[in-house]
Design an enzyme around this catalytic site. Structure first.
Site, PDB file in Angstrom:
ATOM      1  CB  VAL A   1      -1.120  -0.028   1.081  1.00 39.89           C
ATOM      2  CG1 VAL A   1      -1.912   1.440   1.375  1.00 39.89           C
ATOM      3  CG2 VAL A   1      -1.831  -1.260   1.420  1.00 39.89           C
TER       4      VAL A   1
ATOM      5  CE1 TYR B   1      -3.690  -8.775  -6.020  1.00 45.55           C
ATOM      6  CE2 TYR B   1      -5.137  -7.795  -4.769  1.00 45.55           C
ATOM      7  CZ  TYR B   1      -4.346  -8.963  -5.003  1.00 45.55           C
ATOM      8  OH  TYR B   1      -4.467 -10.208  -4.982  1.00 45.55           O
TER       9      TYR B   1
HETATM   10  P1  NAP Z   1       3.491 -14.218  -1.883  1.00 46.26           P
HETATM   11  O1  NAP Z   1       3.532 -15.221  -0.423  1.00 46.26           O
HETATM   12  O2  NAP Z   1       3.559 -13.435  -2.302  1.00 46.26           O
HETATM   13  O3  NAP Z   1       3.404 -15.404  -2.793  1.00 46.26           O
HETATM   14  C1  NAP Z   1       3.072 -15.365  -4.614  1.00 46.26           C
HETATM   15  C2  NAP Z   1       4.094 -16.381  -5.723  1.00 46.26           C
HETATM   16  O4  NAP Z   1       3.342 -16.548  -6.454  1.00 46.26           O
HETATM   17  C3  NAP Z   1       5.425 -16.627  -4.559  1.00 46.26           C
HETATM   18  O5  NAP Z   1       5.258 -18.269  -5.316  1.00 46.26           O
HETATM   19  C4  NAP Z   1       5.973 -16.171  -5.710  1.00 46.26           C
HETATM   20  O6  NAP Z   1       7.289 -16.357  -6.248  1.00 46.26           O
HETATM   21  C5  NAP Z   1       4.718 -16.254  -7.394  1.00 46.26           C
HETATM   22  N1  NAP Z   1       5.354 -15.239  -8.361  1.00 46.26           N
HETATM   23  C6  NAP Z   1       5.407 -14.186  -8.256  1.00 46.26           C
HETATM   24  N2  NAP Z   1       5.544 -13.502  -9.585  1.00 46.26           N
HETATM   25  C7  NAP Z   1       5.737 -15.228 -10.352  1.00 46.26           C
HETATM   26  C8  NAP Z   1       5.656 -15.583 -11.837  1.00 46.26           C
HETATM   27  N3  NAP Z   1       6.534 -13.855 -12.361  1.00 46.26           N
HETATM   28  N4  NAP Z   1       6.231 -16.887 -12.583  1.00 46.26           N
HETATM   29  C9  NAP Z   1       5.547 -17.848 -11.614  1.00 46.26           C
HETATM   30  N5  NAP Z   1       5.420 -16.855 -10.005  1.00 46.26           N
HETATM   31  C10 NAP Z   1       5.763 -16.170  -9.632  1.00 46.26           C
HETATM   32  O7  NAP Z   1       1.469 -14.193  -2.185  1.00 46.26           O
HETATM   33  P2  NAP Z   1       0.177 -15.686  -1.550  1.00 46.26           P
HETATM   34  O8  NAP Z   1      -0.662 -14.471  -0.343  1.00 46.26           O
HETATM   35  O9  NAP Z   1       0.524 -16.106  -1.259  1.00 46.26           O
HETATM   36  O10 NAP Z   1      -0.827 -14.598  -3.199  1.00 46.26           O
HETATM   37  C11 NAP Z   1      -0.780 -16.168  -3.413  1.00 46.26           C
HETATM   38  C12 NAP Z   1      -1.853 -15.813  -4.533  1.00 46.26           C
HETATM   39  O11 NAP Z   1      -3.906 -15.288  -3.816  1.00 46.26           O
HETATM   40  C13 NAP Z   1      -1.855 -15.268  -5.129  1.00 46.26           C
HETATM   41  O12 NAP Z   1      -2.575 -14.948  -6.304  1.00 46.26           O
HETATM   42  C14 NAP Z   1      -2.478 -13.776  -4.458  1.00 46.26           C
HETATM   43  O13 NAP Z   1      -3.153 -12.408  -5.449  1.00 46.26           O
HETATM   44  C15 NAP Z   1      -4.242 -14.131  -4.019  1.00 46.26           C
HETATM   45  N6  NAP Z   1      -4.530 -13.383  -2.829  1.00 46.26           N
HETATM   46  C16 NAP Z   1      -3.849 -13.251  -1.959  1.00 46.26           C
HETATM   47  C17 NAP Z   1      -4.538 -13.122  -0.911  1.00 46.26           C
HETATM   48  C18 NAP Z   1      -3.526 -12.601   1.001  1.00 46.26           C
HETATM   49  O14 NAP Z   1      -4.629 -12.320   1.620  1.00 46.26           O
HETATM   50  N7  NAP Z   1      -2.724 -12.855   0.643  1.00 46.26           N
HETATM   51  C19 NAP Z   1      -5.626 -13.057  -0.723  1.00 46.26           C
HETATM   52  C20 NAP Z   1      -6.131 -12.231  -1.974  1.00 46.26           C
HETATM   53  C21 NAP Z   1      -5.891 -12.977  -2.780  1.00 46.26           C
HETATM   54  P3  NAP Z   1       8.443 -15.401  -6.137  1.00 46.26           P
HETATM   55  O15 NAP Z   1       8.747 -16.206  -4.446  1.00 46.26           O
HETATM   56  O16 NAP Z   1       9.687 -15.556  -6.941  1.00 46.26           O
HETATM   57  O17 NAP Z   1       8.026 -13.873  -5.866  1.00 46.26           O
END
Ligand code: NAP
Length: 276
Positions: free
Chosen positions: A96, A193
């Site tokens: 943010v 986003y």
């Molecule tokens: P996170 O902990 O930041 O993990 C994101 C993952 O995506 C990491 O493994 C990252 O790899 C990978 N990634 C990013 N860019 C990539 C690319 N170009 N190619 C392949 N892998 C890539 O986030 P998270 O919270 O687990 O989020 C997972 C999903 O849930 C996302 O789509 C996010 O938008 C969605 N989401 C999350 C929340 C929440 O509250 N956390 C809520 C709603 C939706 P690296 O380690 O290499 O960066």
């Protein structure tokens, strides 16, 4: 060729994706691929699961890189003759308080969350086997961002006839509008986003419709979902759900029984279909 069922989770070296792989290792009757853009981080994550007594396999995948996506496609085609479960989880979000100019945030966020996810779908959906499941991880933020779009844009994003090409044009227009500083005037919400996740949810609705039209007899179920607010590097430590809890809805959609005829083409949160 291997006749074992196969599941692939994108961006699964940490966070929700890692927890999805963990749950699939326990519940999916086949090979589960943990994928990561960085092989070192990916192998480390596989080793962590091994310590828990779980067997995940690894394949490199950077969803920003078409060559990397195609290498995975060719590998799956060759080794398994297709794919049974695809979870499009990989995603990024600027914090943010990040001071990166909005125009850059828009371009970078859309590149991975929308265009990268779409490229994975373009290459891997044709490989989906009958009774396969596709889960696109979106966010409730897509719903709130939709509510902050102009009436005209809302109508387009809720349309049951919008095409993938029209959606791509709109996502491209958002990035272009931010460059000209006219995005708010053009009816866009002030969240890159949010717009990227509108793209993921609408793309899922379109893809489900296409499956109905072109592959009805194959019983493939494809949905978008929100994992909830989850304690990961993306959302931070104050979020309410653990990664394993965040994995529940995506895993539920990935493991829908073969006699289920839905949900399909829906946006699902807490295992419940949401109104779009
Ligand atoms: P996170 O902990 O930041 O993990 C994101 C993952 O995506 C990491 O493994 C990252 O790899 C990978 N990634 C990013 N860019 C990539 C690319 N170009 N190619 C392949 N892998 C890539 O986030 P998270 O919270 O687990 O989020 C997972 C999903 O849930 C996302 O789509 C996010 O938008 C969605 N989401 C999350 C929340 C929440 O509250 N956390 C809520 C709603 C939706 P690296 O380690 O290499 O960066």
């Amino acid at each position: 060729m291997c006749s074992v069922p196969v599941a692939v989770v994108t961006g699964s070296n940490k966070g929700i994706g890692f927890a999805i792989v963990r749950a699939l290792c326990k519940q999916f009757p086949g090979d589960v691929y943990l994928t990561a853009r960085d092989p070192g981080r990916g192998q480390e994550a596989v080793a962590k699961l091994q310590e828990e007594g779980l067997r995940a396999l690894f394949h490199q995948l950077d969803i920003d890189d078409l060559q990397s996506i195609r290498a995975l496609r060719d590998f799956l085609k060759e080794k398994y003759g297709g794919l049974n479960v695809l979870v499009n989880n990989a995603g990024i979000a600027f914090k943010v308080h990040d001071t990166t100019p909005f125009v850059i945030q828009a371009e970078v966020t859309l590149k991975t969350n929308f265009f990268g996810t779409r490229n994975v779908c373009t290459e891997l959906l044709p490989l989906m086997k009958p009774y396969g499941k596709v889960v696109n991880v979106s966010s409730m933020v897509s719903s709130s961002a939709l509510g902050n779009c102009s009436q005209e844009l809302q109508k387009k994003f809720r349309s049951d006839t919008i095409t993938e090409e029209e959606l791509v044009e709109l996502m491209t227009k958002f990035v272009e509008d931010t460059k000209k500083s006219v995005h708010e005037k053009e009816g866009w919400p002030n969240t890159a986003y949010g717009v990227s996740k509108i793209g993921v949810t609408v793309l899922s609705r379109i893809q489900a419709r296409m499956l109905n039209e072109k592959r009805k007899g194959d019983h493939i179920l494809l949905n978008a979902c929100c994992p909830g607010w989850v304690r990961t590097d993306m959302a931070g430590p104050k979020a309410t759900k653990s990664p394993d809890e965040g994995a529940e809805t995506p895993v539920y959609l990935a493991l829908l029984p073969s006699d289920a005829d839905g949900p399909h083409g829906q946006f699902v949160s807490n295992k419940t279909v949401q109104t779009w």
